[in-house]
Design a protein around this motif. Structure first.
Motif: not given
Length: 608
Positions: A133, A144, A189-190, A227, A231, A233, A237
């Protein structure tokens, strides 16, 4: 004879003694000379689980497992991670080890089997290398989200992320702090799934309005969408289409009739006492006539200072224009002020505290002192409008506007807020026949449907003069009492106050400002006369020796003067006056100290 021991993902090795099976506990001793395959263990510390992943012979790496639910779960992750690391090392694909270990630690338990398939795909040549990322190691949802609200993401991806206004950013940050971060903030966040998002919404109080609950979901949806892109990452979503809650039926909103608005701007109770601050009344009058947002009005500056401050929102009193280059919708707009509003602002500036802002803060913050220094305290900060809705309802009740629906907050009706003054501006303009383009230029709306939401009671108001607000300059007694040139005029609507009389608050501020200016001039002349390049301390022994009772007055008269001071010279029998004695002593024994004292006495008229 020793038998070869094969560990999955490692090469076969031979030893001189019998080796234990991979499933049996490893025994220390000279018989064990090689790495016997992937091993892993786990431990718990301070309520968190850690996995010890074998990354080399005799070397284990401790990794925090925020997604682990128990000690056994962390141990299973350690064993799986050690096995996958050994497979990558055997295939000379060490560039994937760090990413694999991180995924093992952060993936939900039900997603762990996918990690093995992912590594097998790497070994089969279906991946050329890790795609990191551009943000580096962003581990948690809260981290984030903070980068988004602080503007860091905007600076890194200016083509894909729009600028978030300061007020909007504060609103998002408050929503994250109060509703979202307590539930999923510490999670990677993953690892965020749809179940996590639904858990957040279940914990949002059911007492909140449907629009507020939808705002919480929008904030979470926005963070996860960013994200995913730009980004990168997460691949996508986890929130599906239709996740945002539906809005409930619209509630009826408050509206002030012209006579009620006039009573608010007058600001007097039944006894004639002022119960609404002048600054608040000027702000209310501006919002109800020009239709701008309260945050836009709070940031307004005087146009003649724009060259120094670089303002993006200002009032040009000379040409009668208001400019909003920076606003909520990032759509710069400007328009010509109504004649009564322009004249009211001109007179308000004569009574307003000295500041670059049209509506300055009531007091200077500590941040303002640090940034500007003590000499520019009056120029710091704008008026706080965060709780202005509560103030408006208090002010309406104080002046006698007690219509029940203005203070009702129920399932079908919302009590009046400052934003409803935009509705007053839109409604009165429509009742007077103004076209939509004229209104949109002031409110910033782009569609007719949005503008129609601010239309309140056009039919009930009537047309023409019946829907016209009282001219702002006449509705506020303090402004009506000032003539166009700032001089007093006779004003029967001032509630018995003398024409041209300022409020006690304004008069006190003006007197304090005048006293401060005179005090600064006095101190400057004194330092200049005495030859001081810096400000002396008047409590120091050095100052007493120099000034004696000239500077300290009654304090020095109670104690004998210090030798060599101006007071000692002035009290000598051979002298009949202060200036004469200092001049005679300086002639007999000239010194820089006595010369400075002579200049001080000759310039400054200090009472003895």
């Amino acid at each position: 004879m020793a038998k070869p021991t094969t560990a999955k993902g490692t090469s076969t090795t031979t030893t001189t003694a019998a080796e234990p099976s991979p499933s049996s506990p490893a025994k220390r001793g000279p018989a064990r000379a090689t790495y016997d395959g992937p091993k892993g263990s786990a431990f718990e510390k301070d309520g968190r689980f850690y996995a010890l992943v074998a990354v080399a012979k005799g070397k284990r790496k401790g990794v925090a497992c925020p997604a682990a639910t128990s000690l056994d779960d962390a141990k299973a992750r350690a064993e799986l991670g050690s096995e996958l690391v050994a497979m990558l090392q055997t295939a000379n694909r060490s560039e994937w080890i760090a990413r694999t270990v991180k995924a093992i630690a952060e993936l939900p338990t039900d997603k762990l089997p996918g990690a093995r398939k992912y590594v097998e795909g790497i070994l089969a040549g279906r991946a050329s290398g890790p795609t990191a990322s551009p943000l580096g190691n962003v581990t948690t949802f809260a981290d984030f989200a903070k980068r988004w609200t602080s503007g860091e993401l905007r600076a890194q991806f200016p083509d894909h992320i729009g600028e978030v206004g300061s007020t909007t950013a504060q609103d998002y940050a408050a929503t994250l702090r109060d509703y979202i971060n307590p539930v999923i903030g510490p999670l990677p966040i993953t690892a965020i799934t749809l179940d996590h998002a639904l858990d957040v919404m279940r914990r949002v109080p059911s007492s909140l309005s449907s629009s507020r609950r939808r705002h919480v979901a929008q904030c979470m949806h926005r963070v996860l969408a960013l994200a995913a892109f730009p980004a990168r990452i997460i691949p996508a979503s986890p929130l599906p289409r239709g996740f945002l809650p539906k809005l409930g039926p619209a509630r009826a909103k408050g509206f002030l009739f012209p006579d009620e608005e006039a009573r608010l701007l007058r600001g007097r109770d039944a006894a004639g006492a002022v119960v609404v601050p002048l600054k608040a009344r000027v702000l209310y009058g501006l919002l109800a006539r020009e239709g701008m947002r309260k945050e836009e009005a709070a940031r307004l500056e005087w146009g003649d200072r724009k060259a120094k401050t670089g303002s993006t929102s200002w009032v040009d009193l000379e040409r009668g224009h208001l400019f909003l280059d920076k606003n909520k919708t990032d759509d710069a707009r400007d328009w010509k002020l109504a004649a009564d509003v322009l004249e009211a602002l001109k007179r308000w500036r004569k009574l307003a505290p000295e500041s670059r802002f049209v509506f300055p803060a009531d007091e200077v913050t500590d941040e303002g002192r640090r940034r500007r220094g003590r000499k520019r305290l009056r120029s710091m900060g704008t008026m706080n409008v965060e709780h202005l809705a509560d103030d408006l309802r208090v002010h309406l009740a104080a002046v006698g506007v007690a219509r029940a629906e203005l203070f009702e907050n129920s399932k079908h009706r919302r009590n009046i807020v400052v934003h409803d003054l935009r509705g007053v501006a839109v409604t009165t303009a429509m009742a007077q026949g103004r076209n939509e383009a004229w209104i949109k230029r002031r409110t910033g709306h782009t569609t007719s449907d949005m503008l129609a939401k601010y239309q309140r009671r056009v039919a009930e108001l009537g047309e023409g003069d019946a829907a016209r607000l009282v001219p702002m300059v006449d509705a506020i007694p303090e402004l009506a009492a000032l003539g166009p040139d700032g001089g007093p005029v006779s004003d029967p609507s001032a509630g018995g106050a003398k024409a041209g009389e300022r409020t006690p608050e304004t008069a006190g501020k003006a007197a304090s400002a005048s006293a401060r200016r005179k005090s600064r001039a006095f101190r400057f002349q004194r330092r200049k006369a005495c030859g001081f390049k810096s400000r002396p301390s008047h409590n120091s022994l050095e100052s007493r020796r120099f000034f004696g009772d000239l500077a300290f007055g009654s304090e020095a008269s109670r104690t004998p003067p210090l030798p060599g001071s101006a007071a000692a010279i002035a009290r000598s029998p051979a002298s009949s006056g202060i200036a004469t004695s200092i001049g005679a002593s300086a002639t007999a024994s000239p010194s820089a100290r006595l010369s400075a004292a002579r200049r001080y006495v000759s310039i400054m008229d200090v009472p003895r």
